[in-house]
Each structure stands twice: as structure tokens, then as C-alpha cells.
Design a protein around this motif. Structure first.
Motif, PDB file in Angstrom:
ATOM      1  N   LEU A   9       0.824  -1.207   0.000  1.00 47.05           N
ATOM      2  CA  LEU A   9       0.000   0.000   0.000  1.00 47.05           C
ATOM      3  C   LEU A   9       0.861   1.261   0.000  1.00 47.05           C
ATOM      4  N   LEU A  10       1.941   1.256   0.769  1.00 49.35           N
ATOM      5  CA  LEU A  10       2.847   2.412   0.784  1.00 49.35           C
ATOM      6  C   LEU A  10       3.476   2.635  -0.577  1.00 49.35           C
ATOM      7  N   ASN A  11       3.839   1.547  -1.241  1.00 46.98           N
ATOM      8  CA  ASN A  11       4.437   1.665  -2.566  1.00 46.98           C
ATOM      9  C   ASN A  11       3.445   2.238  -3.571  1.00 46.98           C
ATOM     10  N   VAL A  12       2.205   1.779  -3.492  1.00 45.84           N
ATOM     11  CA  VAL A  12       1.168   2.323  -4.372  1.00 45.84           C
ATOM     12  C   VAL A  12       0.947   3.806  -4.074  1.00 45.84           C
ATOM     13  N   ALA A  13       0.768   4.123  -2.803  1.00 48.55           N
ATOM     14  CA  ALA A  13       0.424   5.494  -2.418  1.00 48.55           C
ATOM     15  C   ALA A  13       1.538   6.483  -2.740  1.00 48.55           C
ATOM     16  N   TYR A  14       2.793   6.079  -2.568  1.00 48.75           N
ATOM     17  CA  TYR A  14       3.886   7.012  -2.883  1.00 48.75           C
ATOM     18  C   TYR A  14       3.913   7.334  -4.370  1.00 48.75           C
ATOM     19  N   ARG A  15       3.708   6.337  -5.206  1.00 45.72           N
ATOM     20  CA  ARG A  15       3.712   6.584  -6.645  1.00 45.72           C
ATOM     21  C   ARG A  15       2.511   7.416  -7.078  1.00 45.72           C
ATOM     22  N   LEU A  16       1.426   7.300  -6.341  1.00 44.70           N
ATOM     23  CA  LEU A  16       0.248   8.117  -6.651  1.00 44.70           C
ATOM     24  C   LEU A  16       0.412   9.556  -6.179  1.00 44.70           C
ATOM     25  N   LEU A  17       1.097   9.747  -5.051  1.00 46.40           N
ATOM     26  CA  LEU A  17       1.140  11.074  -4.430  1.00 46.40           C
ATOM     27  C   LEU A  17       2.488  11.778  -4.561  1.00 46.40           C
ATOM     28  N   GLY A  18       3.561  11.025  -4.758  1.00 45.62           N
ATOM     29  CA  GLY A  18       4.877  11.646  -4.844  1.00 45.62           C
ATOM     30  C   GLY A  18       5.390  12.146  -3.513  1.00 45.62           C
ATOM     31  N   SER A  19       4.817  11.667  -2.435  1.00 45.98           N
ATOM     32  CA  SER A  19       5.213  12.094  -1.095  1.00 45.98           C
ATOM     33  C   SER A  19       5.117  10.910  -0.148  1.00 45.98           C
ATOM     34  N   ALA A  20       6.239  10.554   0.478  1.00 47.49           N
ATOM     35  CA  ALA A  20       6.228   9.458   1.443  1.00 47.49           C
ATOM     36  C   ALA A  20       5.392   9.820   2.663  1.00 47.49           C
ATOM     37  N   THR A  21       5.442  11.088   3.051  1.00 43.98           N
ATOM     38  CA  THR A  21       4.667  11.541   4.204  1.00 43.98           C
ATOM     39  C   THR A  21       3.173  11.407   3.949  1.00 43.98           C
ATOM     40  N   GLU A  22       2.717  11.901   2.794  1.00 39.65           N
ATOM     41  CA  GLU A  22       1.301  11.798   2.460  1.00 39.65           C
ATOM     42  C   GLU A  22       0.897  10.350   2.216  1.00 39.65           C
ATOM     43  N   ALA A  23       1.819   9.558   1.673  1.00 33.93           N
ATOM     44  CA  ALA A  23       1.525   8.147   1.444  1.00 33.93           C
ATOM     45  C   ALA A  23       1.267   7.426   2.762  1.00 33.93           C
ATOM     46  N   GLU A  24       2.106   7.704   3.742  1.00 37.93           N
ATOM     47  CA  GLU A  24       1.922   7.094   5.059  1.00 37.93           C
ATOM     48  C   GLU A  24       0.589   7.520   5.669  1.00 37.93           C
ATOM     49  N   ASP A  25       0.251   8.791   5.537  1.00 37.36           N
ATOM     50  CA  ASP A  25      -1.025   9.271   6.070  1.00 37.36           C
ATOM     51  C   ASP A  25      -2.202   8.572   5.393  1.00 37.36           C
ATOM     52  N   ALA A  26      -2.099   8.402   4.062  1.00 40.49           N
ATOM     53  CA  ALA A  26      -3.184   7.758   3.320  1.00 40.49           C
ATOM     54  C   ALA A  26      -3.349   6.309   3.758  1.00 40.49           C
ATOM     55  N   VAL A  27      -2.242   5.604   3.918  1.00 43.14           N
ATOM     56  CA  VAL A  27      -2.304   4.207   4.326  1.00 43.14           C
ATOM     57  C   VAL A  27      -2.821   4.087   5.757  1.00 43.14           C
ATOM     58  N   GLN A  28      -2.375   4.989   6.623  1.00 45.36           N
ATOM     59  CA  GLN A  28      -2.879   4.975   7.995  1.00 45.36           C
ATOM     60  C   GLN A  28      -4.385   5.212   8.029  1.00 45.36           C
ATOM     61  N   ASP A  29      -4.850   6.107   7.170  1.00 48.48           N
ATOM     62  CA  ASP A  29      -6.284   6.391   7.090  1.00 48.48           C
ATOM     63  C   ASP A  29      -7.036   5.141   6.644  1.00 48.48           C
ATOM     64  N   ALA A  30      -6.474   4.439   5.654  1.00 48.23           N
ATOM     65  CA  ALA A  30      -7.125   3.219   5.161  1.00 48.23           C
ATOM     66  C   ALA A  30      -7.199   2.165   6.261  1.00 48.23           C
ATOM     67  N   TYR A  31      -6.104   2.007   7.009  1.00 43.60           N
ATOM     68  CA  TYR A  31      -6.104   1.027   8.102  1.00 43.60           C
ATOM     69  C   TYR A  31      -7.072   1.441   9.210  1.00 43.60           C
ATOM     70  N   ALA A  32      -7.145   2.730   9.478  1.00 44.87           N
ATOM     71  CA  ALA A  32      -8.080   3.197  10.497  1.00 44.87           C
ATOM     72  C   ALA A  32      -9.519   2.856  10.096  1.00 44.87           C
ATOM     73  N   ARG A  33      -9.812   2.994   8.812  1.00 46.31           N
ATOM     74  CA  ARG A  33     -11.149   2.659   8.337  1.00 46.31           C
ATOM     75  C   ARG A  33     -11.390   1.145   8.426  1.00 46.31           C
ATOM     76  N   TRP A  34     -10.347   0.359   8.150  1.00 47.18           N
ATOM     77  CA  TRP A  34     -10.483  -1.094   8.252  1.00 47.18           C
ATOM     78  C   TRP A  34     -10.792  -1.516   9.690  1.00 47.18           C
ATOM     79  N   TYR A  35      -9.974  -1.027  10.609  1.00 48.71           N
ATOM     80  CA  TYR A  35     -10.170  -1.401  12.004  1.00 48.71           C
ATOM     81  C   TYR A  35     -11.411  -0.759  12.598  1.00 48.71           C
ATOM     82  N   GLY A  36     -11.934   0.246  11.911  1.00 43.78           N
ATOM     83  CA  GLY A  36     -13.164   0.877  12.367  1.00 43.78           C
ATOM     84  C   GLY A  36     -14.418   0.127  11.948  1.00 43.78           C
ATOM     85  N   LEU A  37     -14.252  -0.842  11.033  1.00 39.66           N
ATOM     86  CA  LEU A  37     -15.397  -1.644  10.606  1.00 39.66           C
ATOM     87  C   LEU A  37     -15.828  -2.596  11.725  1.00 39.66           C
TER      88      LEU A  37
END
Length: 314
Positions: free
Chosen positions: A17-45
Motif C-alpha cells: 500500500l505504501l508503494n502504491v500510495a507514494y507513486r500516486l502522491l509523490g510524497s512518502a509523508t502523504e503516502a503514510e497518512d493515506a495508508v494509515q487512514d485506510a487502516y483506520a477505516r479497516w479497524y473501524g469496521l
């Protein structure tokens, strides 16, 4: 599958997921935030809902893709307000620095919504041609939907049926988006072999250190372009500098104004580059594009916020 095994399996998707997100966003920081958000939504189910999902990896990829798509759309407005030129966040090769220093990094803290993760998400990103600075800059020219369709299909080989779920469009429309993006990317030339690029960058370093304008002009293509990103936080060119002679003069002027600046040959996004540091602090990370033995593009990232992954290397 018991609970702990399930958690490990789900968290095992983080690297992809980090590899996908970094290539989509061009930012490791934003990629980590996006992946964390996705995991938060998963664990929130609700637990029952998570058990009903046949492929947690596919679910997480879809959600991460949608989050990145929203970020790309909002980024266009934010980058219009950005001071100077926005460039992708550069990535270090941590093993290269560790080898030079003879040290090893410690493990990272616990993940707030799952198991432990590495201290720096940038370390989890695979450094291949799809994260080269030239390629990432081409990706910036695409529309958000084109970029998502192209990266997911052409780089990661996801089927268009899954991409359709991310973009909320038909598979046929996603194919058209990827084809349009492919035409834009077609202008990007295959990089020269690493050894040849490394030799040119090494000569640039030597000429820069000796403030040899003539040597720099000889190494730079007459139509070379240098782009700098200071983000309005530190001094940098607000507009790209064009022409080998002008760039050479600018580089020497930088050296004159920064006594004690140390230049290091280091990989930048997996390709030969230069790192400038002063008193042990990384000040600039420079990526290069080389054609026929001459530098055609220089991307100099100076924004301290984008150099955070480099802070632990110095």
C-alpha cells in the motif's frame, strides 16, 4: 484464521500500500497518512463486516486508492498556492547510508491502529524506475484519474475491474484513462545505465566542488533545465533555470555562498544523485537526468519538510 493471524495478514499489506500510495502522491509523508487512514477505516469496521470481506488486501487497496485520488484532486489547488515549484519528495537508500556509517537503525514505535511498523515508511518503498524523479515528474502532468489508472494498471498490474471500483467508473473508461496517461508517459525516455549516470554525476560533483564553471558547462546539456523546490521555507529558484551556462554559474554561486558545504554521492530515488549537507545536516538533495553523457535535468529539493527521511541518514 485466528485474530492474531488475521491482524498479521492484514498488516502485511502495508508495504504494498505504501508503494502504491507514494507513486500516486509523490510524497512518502502523504503516502503514510493515506495508508494509515485506510487502516483506520479497516479497524473501524464492525468485526462481522471485516469477516465478510473476502480479500482484505483488495479492500485496503481500493480504499487507499480513493483516499489518494481525493488528495490528488485537492493537491491541485494547494500547489497553486505553493511558493515556487513543487517537486516530489525524494527518497534515500537507507542501506547505502548505513554502509557508509557502519551502523544499523533501531526498530520503530508501535502502530496506533495495528502491529509494529518500521520507523520510517520511506524505507518500505521499493526504489525502481517507477519512483525515478523524471518518472514522478511526468506523473505530475496527468489528471488525478489518469494517474490512478496508469499507476495501478501499468505499474502494479491491477485489473481494470478493480481500478473501476477505485475511480467509480467503468472498466472501459479506466482503460481510456490509462491509455491517455500512457501517451503522456511515452515522452519519458528510458534512463541510461546506472554506471554511466553515476560517472556523470561524479564529474558534476568534482566540478562543483572545484567551482569549475567550464567543466560544469561541458557536463551540462546546452538546453539543460534546473528546478528547485524550497517551498517558501528556504531560498530556492522560484522558476526553473534554463541553459547549461546559466545553471553552471548558479551552481558555483551557491558554492561561494555556502562555505563548508559537503557534497556526497548518494542514490536519490534509486538513481545516482548528490546530497549537500552542512554541519551534518542535509540541506539539498539533487536528482539528475542524463542523456548521451550530459545532464539534461536537475531537480534540487531544499524544502526541509521534504527532507525528513534524510534527517536520520546524516
Amino acid at each position: 484464521m485466528d485474530g492474531s493471524t488475521g491482524v498479521r495478514a492484514v498488516d502485511g499489506e502495508r508495504r504494498q500500500l505504501l508503494n502504491v500510495a507514494y507513486r500516486l502522491l509523490g510524497s512518502a509523508t502523504e503516502a503514510e497518512d493515506a495508508v494509515q487512514d485506510a487502516y483506520a477505516r479497516w479497524y473501524g469496521l464492525p468485526s462481522r463486516r471485516r469477516q465478510e470481506i473476502e480479500s482484505p488486501g483488495a479492500w485496503l487497496t481500493t480504499v487507499t486508492g480513493r483516499i489518494c485520488l481525493d488528495l490528488l484532486r485537492s493537491a491541485r489547488a494547494r500547489r497553486e498556492r505553493y511558493v515556487g515549484v513543487w517537486l516530489p519528495e525524494p527518497l534515500p537508500d537507507r542501506t547505502e547510508w548505513e554502509h557508509a556509517a557502519g551502523g544499523v537503525h533501531a526498530a520503530g514505535p508501535a502502530d496506533p491502529v495495528g502491529p509494529a511498523r518500521p520507523a520510517d515508511p520511506a524505507d518500505q518503498i521499493v526504489l525502481d524506475e517507477s519512483v525515478g524523479m523524471a518518472f514522478l515528474v511526468v506523473l505530475e502532468s496527468m489528471t488525478p484519474a489518469e494517474r490512478v489508472a496508469f499507476v495501478l494498471h501499468d505499474v502494479f498490474r491491477y485489473p481494470f475491474a478493480e481500478i473501476a471500483d477505485v475511480l467509480g467508473r467503468s472498466s472501459g473508461a479506466c482503460k481510456q484513462l490509462a491509455a491517455s496517461a500512457r501517451r503522456r508517459a511515452g515522452a519519458a525516455r528510458a534512463p541510461e545505465p546506472t554506471a554511466e549516470r553515476a560517472e556523470v554525476v561524479r564529474h558534476v560533483k568534482q566540478a562543483w566542488e572545484s567551482k569549475d564553471i567550464a567543466a560544469l558547462v561541458g557536463l551540462l546539456d546546452p538546453g539543460a533545465v534546473m528546478t528547485a523546490d524550497g517551498g517558501g521555507v528556504v531560498g530556492a529558484l522560484l522558476h526553473p533555470a534554463e541553459g547549461g551556462a546559466r545553471i553552471a554559474q548558479y551552481m558555483v554561486a551557491i558554492a561561494d555562498r555556502a562555505p563548508g558545504l559537503e557534497l556526497l554521492e548518494r542514490s536519490v530515488n534509486g538513481a545516482p544523485g548528490l546530497v549537500a549537507r552542512r554541519d551534518g545536516v542535509v540541506m539539498t538533495v539533487a536528482a539528475f537526468d542524463v542523456t548521451d553523457g550530459h545532464v539534461t535535468r536537475i531537480w534540487a529539493i531544499r524544502n526541509p519538510e521534504k527532507l525528513r527521511p534524510w534527517a536520520t541518514t546524516s
